[in-house]
Design an enzyme around this catalytic site. Structure first.
Site, PDB file in Angstrom:
ATOM      1  N   ASP A  51       1.031  -1.319   0.028  1.00 60.64           N
ATOM      2  CA  ASP A  51       0.214   0.533  -0.395  1.00 60.64           C
ATOM      3  C   ASP A  51       1.081   1.622   0.339  1.00 60.64           C
ATOM      4  O   ASP A  51       1.660   1.238   1.293  1.00 60.64           O
ATOM      5  CB  ASP A  51      -1.489   0.067   1.106  1.00 60.64           C
ATOM      6  N   TYR A  56       3.176   9.779   0.562  1.00 57.42           N
ATOM      7  CA  TYR A  56       3.671   9.473   0.810  1.00 57.42           C
ATOM      8  C   TYR A  56       4.977   9.822  -0.188  1.00 57.42           C
ATOM      9  O   TYR A  56       6.170   9.950   0.803  1.00 57.42           O
ATOM     10  CB  TYR A  56       3.619   7.940   1.064  1.00 57.42           C
ATOM     11  N   LYS A  81      -3.028   5.636  -3.802  1.00 48.54           N
ATOM     12  CA  LYS A  81      -4.250   6.756  -3.704  1.00 48.54           C
ATOM     13  C   LYS A  81      -3.897   8.463  -4.337  1.00 48.54           C
ATOM     14  O   LYS A  81      -3.148   8.460  -4.135  1.00 48.54           O
ATOM     15  CB  LYS A  81      -4.203   7.032  -2.121  1.00 48.54           C
ATOM     16  N   HIS A 114      -7.640   9.956  -1.276  1.00 47.11           N
ATOM     17  CA  HIS A 114      -7.563   9.216   0.388  1.00 47.11           C
ATOM     18  C   HIS A 114      -8.002   9.623   0.878  1.00 47.11           C
ATOM     19  O   HIS A 114      -7.599   9.045   2.125  1.00 47.11           O
ATOM     20  CB  HIS A 114      -5.548  10.304  -0.220  1.00 47.11           C
TER      21      HIS A 114
END
Length: 285
Positions: A51, A56, A81, A114
């Site tokens: 994931d 990120y 996401k 997200h």
């Protein structure tokens, strides 16, 4: 009862897609060698569900680790996401293309919105924007470039908002979830509609590790506190996404082949917040 292969056991999404019951989370793992090594080790130790997210900043390293592993791409379930700040149809399509370029993959297994709001405006209302984004998600899904679509940090109102316009319902809602913070309103709403709940921060980013009651139960089962906390998610039909960078911790989080008794699950499900000082996202509404 001994369970075998918990990392490759699967839940089935509403469209029939199989998703491994435990995922490897990469939030707060920096891009570069750290992320590459963490994902490489996770795959080596048996994880088959990775994931990540555009936000990120590590999609490139995550993608490279998956591509260069000994595990065939078809055997790895990959999630990314859309940034929470993107609330337009065209913006969602553009960001998806950026994600695919960074991962350097032909398809995604799961793509999530997200958050229902930008991260610098948590709790703000973006109902029309979320509907526009969901229309883009349906287009991406129908293109075959993703196998499943869903959301993250969405509460009951947010799911109901999408239901007004959706032709395809979200298949997943990834929320903050750990012992003592199980968000029953959104979990009950989601599970009643067949939406799989994924648990991010299932250890409250480590903040529940020193909870005396959980430690006592972990000792009873001769497991670690993280192992008990992750198994707790599975016993509730929730998919945990533990994160770790060190190989020892990554390996320990795979050792979940035990069961928690119904009596102890009742105790755990009735505990107050086990990490009350931890940041809480407002998905309880």
């Amino acid at each position: 009862m001994i369970l075998v292969g918990v990392l490759t056991d699967t839940y089935t999404l509403t469209n029939g897609v199989k998703i491994p019951k435990v995922g490897f989370g990469t939030w707060q793992i920096p891009d570069g060698q750290v992320a590459y090594n963490a994902v490489s080790n996770a795959l080596k130790l048996g994880y088959r569900h990775i994931d990540t997210a555009r936000a990120y900043g590590n999609e490139a390293s995550v993608g490279r680790a998956i591509r260069e592993s000994d595990v065939d791409r078809s055997e790895v379930f990959v999630t990314s996401k859309l940034p929470g700040a993107i609330k337009t149809f065209d913006g969602a399509l553009d960001e998806f293309n950026k994600t695919m370029a960074a991962l350097d993959m032909d398809y995604l297994d799961l793509y999530l919105i997200h958050a229902p709001w930008p991260w610098d405006a948590i709790g703000s209302e973006h109902d029309k924007g979320n509907q526009e984004v969901w229309r883009a998600f349906e287009k991406i899904y129908q293109s075959g470039r993703v196998k499943a679509i869903g959301v993250s940090n969405f509460n009951v109102h947010d799911l109901d908002n999408l239901a007004k316009i959706s032709k395809i319902a979200p298949m997943v809602d990834q929320i903050q979830y750990y012992v003592g913070f199980t968000e029953p309103k959104i979990v009950n709403r989601a599970q009643a509609q067949g939406v799989l709940i994924e648990a991010y921060s299932p250890l409250a980013t480590g903040d529940l590790l020193h909870n005396a009651q959980i430690k006592a139960l972990a000792d009873k089962y001769q497991v670690s506190v993280p192992q008990l906390a992750l198994r707790f998610c599975l016993e509730n039909g929730v998919l945990p996404l533990p994160k770790a960078t060190g190989e020892a911790h990554i390996k320990a989080n795979t050792q979940l082949d035990f069961t928690i008794s119904p009596e102890d699950m009742t105790t755990l499900n009735q505990l107050p917040d086990t990490a009350p000082e931890h940041f809480h996202n407002p998905t309880q509404g």
